[in-house]
Structures are given as C-alpha cells and as structure tokens.
Design a protein around this motif. Structure first.
Motif, PDB file in Angstrom:
ATOM      1  N   ASP A   7      -1.204  -4.238  -3.131  1.00 10.77           N
ATOM      2  CA  ASP A   7      -1.959  -3.001  -3.304  1.00 10.77           C
ATOM      3  C   ASP A   7      -3.391  -3.303  -3.736  1.00 10.77           C
ATOM      4  OD1 ASP A   7      -2.408  -0.122  -3.627  1.00 10.77           O
ATOM      5  OD2 ASP A   7      -0.233  -0.014  -3.896  1.00 10.77           O
ATOM      6  N   PHE A   8      -4.200  -2.231  -3.829  1.00 12.63           N
ATOM      7  CA  PHE A   8      -5.562  -2.330  -4.350  1.00 12.63           C
ATOM      8  C   PHE A   8      -5.471  -2.172  -5.871  1.00 12.63           C
ATOM      9  CE2 PHE A   8      -6.305  -0.186  -0.112  1.00 12.63           C
ATOM     10  CZ  PHE A   8      -6.675  -1.361   0.543  1.00 12.63           C
ATOM     11  N   ILE A   9      -5.501  -3.257  -6.586  1.00 14.85           N
ATOM     12  CA  ILE A   9      -5.181  -3.249  -8.014  1.00 14.85           C
ATOM     13  C   ILE A   9      -6.450  -3.204  -8.858  1.00 14.85           C
ATOM     14  CG2 ILE A   9      -4.032  -4.515  -9.865  1.00 14.85           C
ATOM     15  CD1 ILE A   9      -2.163  -5.681  -7.755  1.00 14.85           C
ATOM     16  N   LEU A  10      -6.441  -2.314  -9.835  1.00 17.84           N
ATOM     17  CA  LEU A  10      -7.559  -2.185 -10.770  1.00 17.84           C
ATOM     18  C   LEU A  10      -7.470  -3.225 -11.887  1.00 17.84           C
ATOM     19  CD1 LEU A  10      -7.618   1.689 -11.223  1.00 17.84           C
ATOM     20  CD2 LEU A  10      -9.539   0.330 -10.373  1.00 17.84           C
ATOM     21  N   HIS A  59       0.049   3.298  -4.418  1.00 15.91           N
ATOM     22  CA  HIS A  59      -1.172   4.063  -4.690  1.00 15.91           C
ATOM     23  C   HIS A  59      -1.112   5.497  -4.180  1.00 15.91           C
ATOM     24  CE1 HIS A  59      -2.671   2.153  -0.705  1.00 15.91           C
ATOM     25  NE2 HIS A  59      -2.450   3.429  -0.459  1.00 15.91           N
ATOM     26  N   SER A  62     -11.295  -0.864  -5.471  1.00 15.53           N
ATOM     27  CA  SER A  62     -10.099  -0.222  -6.040  1.00 15.53           C
ATOM     28  C   SER A  62     -10.449   1.046  -6.797  1.00 15.53           C
ATOM     29  CB  SER A  62      -9.367  -1.206  -6.953  1.00 15.53           C
ATOM     30  OG  SER A  62      -8.976  -2.352  -6.234  1.00 15.53           O
ATOM     31  N   HIS A  65       0.813  -1.218   0.000  1.00 19.35           N
ATOM     32  CA  HIS A  65       0.000   0.000   0.000  1.00 19.35           C
ATOM     33  C   HIS A  65       0.849   1.271   0.000  1.00 19.35           C
ATOM     34  CE1 HIS A  65      -3.423  -2.491   0.216  1.00 19.35           C
ATOM     35  NE2 HIS A  65      -3.316  -2.826   1.476  1.00 19.35           N
ATOM     36  N   GLN A  68      -3.227   7.338  -6.826  1.00 17.31           N
ATOM     37  CA  GLN A  68      -4.370   6.711  -7.471  1.00 17.31           C
ATOM     38  C   GLN A  68      -4.184   5.196  -7.400  1.00 17.31           C
ATOM     39  OE1 GLN A  68      -3.179   8.217 -11.585  1.00 17.31           O
ATOM     40  NE2 GLN A  68      -3.752   6.109 -12.084  1.00 17.31           N
ATOM     41  N   SER A  69      -5.238   4.453  -7.667  1.00 17.31           N
ATOM     42  CA  SER A  69      -5.095   3.007  -7.836  1.00 17.31           C
ATOM     43  C   SER A  69      -4.494   2.737  -9.215  1.00 17.31           C
ATOM     44  CB  SER A  69      -6.456   2.323  -7.725  1.00 17.31           C
ATOM     45  OG  SER A  69      -7.035   2.540  -6.458  1.00 17.31           O
ATOM     46  N   TYR A  70      -3.717   1.648  -9.308  1.00 19.02           N
ATOM     47  CA  TYR A  70      -3.097   1.277 -10.577  1.00 19.02           C
ATOM     48  C   TYR A  70      -3.585  -0.096 -11.023  1.00 19.02           C
ATOM     49  CZ  TYR A  70       0.028   5.238  -9.951  1.00 19.02           C
ATOM     50  OH  TYR A  70       0.513   6.519  -9.788  1.00 19.02           O
ATOM     51  N   PHE A  94     -11.421   3.616  -4.223  1.00 20.09           N
ATOM     52  CA  PHE A  94     -10.228   4.001  -3.455  1.00 20.09           C
ATOM     53  C   PHE A  94      -9.375   4.996  -4.226  1.00 20.09           C
ATOM     54  CE2 PHE A  94      -5.891   3.466  -1.904  1.00 20.09           C
ATOM     55  CZ  PHE A  94      -6.088   3.618  -0.543  1.00 20.09           C
ATOM     56  N   SER A  95      -9.408   4.918  -5.543  1.00 17.04           N
ATOM     57  CA  SER A  95      -8.652   5.870  -6.353  1.00 17.04           C
ATOM     58  C   SER A  95      -9.090   7.301  -6.054  1.00 17.04           C
ATOM     59  CB  SER A  95      -8.840   5.542  -7.839  1.00 17.04           C
ATOM     60  OG  SER A  95      -7.697   5.872  -8.584  1.00 17.04           O
TER      61      SER A  95
END
Length: 319
Positions: A266-269, A238, A279, A235, A294-296, A282-283
């Motif tokens: 991470d929080f992945i898109l 992001h 995700s 984390h 941002q989320s990636y 969360f961005s």
C-alpha cells in the motif's frame, strides 16, 4: 517527515497552475491524439477532421503538446516523440493511457475537494463507477501493477508456497507475475464479478489458466472460501476504514494455513502522517472517492495485524 523545500512565490504559482498541463495531457489521451498522429492524422486540419472537432482549437492543443515536449512540430505537421510513441499510442505494449484516463475520470471529485473537506463526505463511491470508468480504473491498476510487479516479486519470498490468495486482485497482474516467478505456485484472484472478464483475458494471455482461477465476491461483505498459504493484499486497505481493514484481515486469516505469509502492499504514511508526499496527497484522493478510505501509517497497519492476532510482522520496502 515534512517536505523541507522552500516555497517561493514562483513555486507556489507553478503548483497552483500545474493542472493546466495535466488537463492538456488528459484530453489528448481521451481523444487518442497520439495514436491518430501515429496513423498520419498529423496536421491540425487532418486531426480535426478525424475528431470532428474545431480546427483552431485542435491547433492550440497540438501546439501546447509540442511546447510540453510530448510531440514534435515540423512546419504544419506533428509527430510523436520516442516517449509518446512508447507510452501514449494505444497499440504499444508499454501504453499507460489507461491510468491517465482514470485520472481524467477523477477530475470532478477532486474539483469538489472543498466540499469533502468541509463535510468529511466523499463526492462519489469509487465502486459505483460507470462501466467505461470501471474499465479505465482496472486497466489503469494493471498499468501500475505492471510497473511494480517484478519489483514486488523480487521483494517477497513465495518460495515453498503453493496457493496464493490475491485479494482484490483486479485483472490479475500480480498473480501472473508471482506465478511466472514461482513455477509451483497457484493463485486465486478474489474480486468483484465485473472484474472477471478482464482477469480471464489477462490470465489466458499469459498462458496460466491452469494455475490461476477467479473467485467472485465482495471482501467487505462476503466471506472468503478456500485454503491458502500466502496472501497478497495490494492497494485494498486504503479504501476502507480502520475497523473494516481489521475485518478484512480477519477474513484472510481464517483461510490461511498455519505458518502462512500475508503481504500488505500500500501507500504507507510515516508514523507522523506528514509524508511521504504521495501517500499524504493520496489520502485526500480517498477522501473524495470513498466513504471511509485513507492512507495508513506503518504503525496503524501493524496495529491492524495485532488486532487480528497476526505475529512476526515486518516492513519490506521496494522501489
């Protein structure tokens, strides 16, 4: 992958007003209502006296919490449910109130989301939090890491690794879990200096002072010292721009021994950027709280690795 649920007028309105119940929970945790009820301040009058608050208003708050199923009402008295006793009373080992307080502290930035959408600028910098908000943030991250650390330890292979770099490791929750799961492993937590006191307390409590140390630094501005054969980057990406992420990964790569393992958590898109829903939402949390975060997507993270020259990349999923 877009959310395929049908948005009826009822669902739209429920979502529009969902923050009402969120705010009730936030305020109850901020006032430590559940702990006070457990200590027998279990009528609206007794609780109002403890809080030096208005009795009528406290009564409304308690009734709303009861209606939500977070507490039970018996005549004029209230008591915790099994869930609120386990998760919302401060002295419980399963207490998750810290992350709820972090959400409470995030209300003002989110209330200004419209300004961020129009200007592209954040409302605040998450690193410039007052000390009490910083504490809530760190301990909130500890709550989330505590929930996920065992799953992470089962998913990643650190067998044979000797020295782990825990980049932005906060209070050290993952380092502790990884070291407990891998008896030969040592770890270095790399984070801002004001995180050290929280990490030291956690590490000492786990009995791992001889295997986990702390290195103070800002991974965006400062170099990383030492030599490692594994890295855990949880984390972190992001919160930064794509280019900054590449620079951070380059710094990590420079202190890795040949054949090392680097894990990004991470929080992945999805590669179409329209899911999963957490995700994607969360961005926007990063939009209001950071300058460039941002989320990636998975593809974007793999591109970061490619630009750094890291090979043999793959995705590991755990729930």
């Amino acid at each position: 992958m877009q959310n395929q649920d049908i948005w009826t007028p009822e669902k739209i309105l429920k979502t529009s007003g969902a923050y009402w119940q969120s705010f009730i929970l936030h305020v109850a945790v901020k006032l430590d209502v559940f702990s006070l009820i457990e200590k027998r301040a279990n009528t609206s009058g007794a609780l109002a006296d403890e809080l030096k608050a208005d009795n009528r208003a406290v009564n409304m708050l308690l009734n709303a919490l009861a209606a939500m199923g977070l507490i039970k009402k018996h005549g004029d008295a209230y008591q915790n449910t099994e869930s609120s006793r386990a998760f919302l009373v401060k002295n419980s080992p399963q207490y998750i109130g810290s992350i709820i307080l972090h959400f409470y502290n995030s209300v003002k930035p989110w209330a200004s989301l419209i300004n961020s959408v129009k200007t592209g600028q954040s409302v605040k910098n998450i690193l410039d939090m007052p000390e009490d908000e910083r504490r809530d943030f760190l301990m909130g991250m500890n709550v989330l890491a505590s929930i996920n650390s065992k799953k992470a330890a089962d998913a990643v292979d650190l067998s044979g690794c000797r020295h782990l770099l825990d980049l932005g490791g906060g209070p050290g929750t993952y380092s502790i879990c990884f070291c407990l799961e891998n008896p030969e492993l040592k770890a270095t937590i790399y984070d801002l200096i004001d995180t050290k006191k929280f990490a030291d307390k956690m590490v000492e409590g786990a009995g791992l002072k001889h295997r986990i140390d702390f290195m103070a630094g800002n991974f965006v501005k400062d170099d990383i010292k030492g030599s490692y054969d594994a890295a855990w980057i949880s984390h972190i990406l992001h919160g930064e721009s794509f280019d900054a992420c590449v620079k951070i990964l380059k710094k990590v790569a420079l202190v890795m021994q040949p054949g090392s393992k680097i894990y990004v958590h991470d929080f992945i898109l999805d590669n179409e950027f329209d899911g999963p829903i957490f995700s994607a939402v969360f961005s926007l949390n990063m939009l209001v709280n950071t300058q460039h975060g941002q989320s990636y997507s998975e593809n974007e993270i793999f591109k970061m690795f490619q630009q750094v020259g890291l090979r043999d990349t793959m995705r590991l999923s755990f729930r």
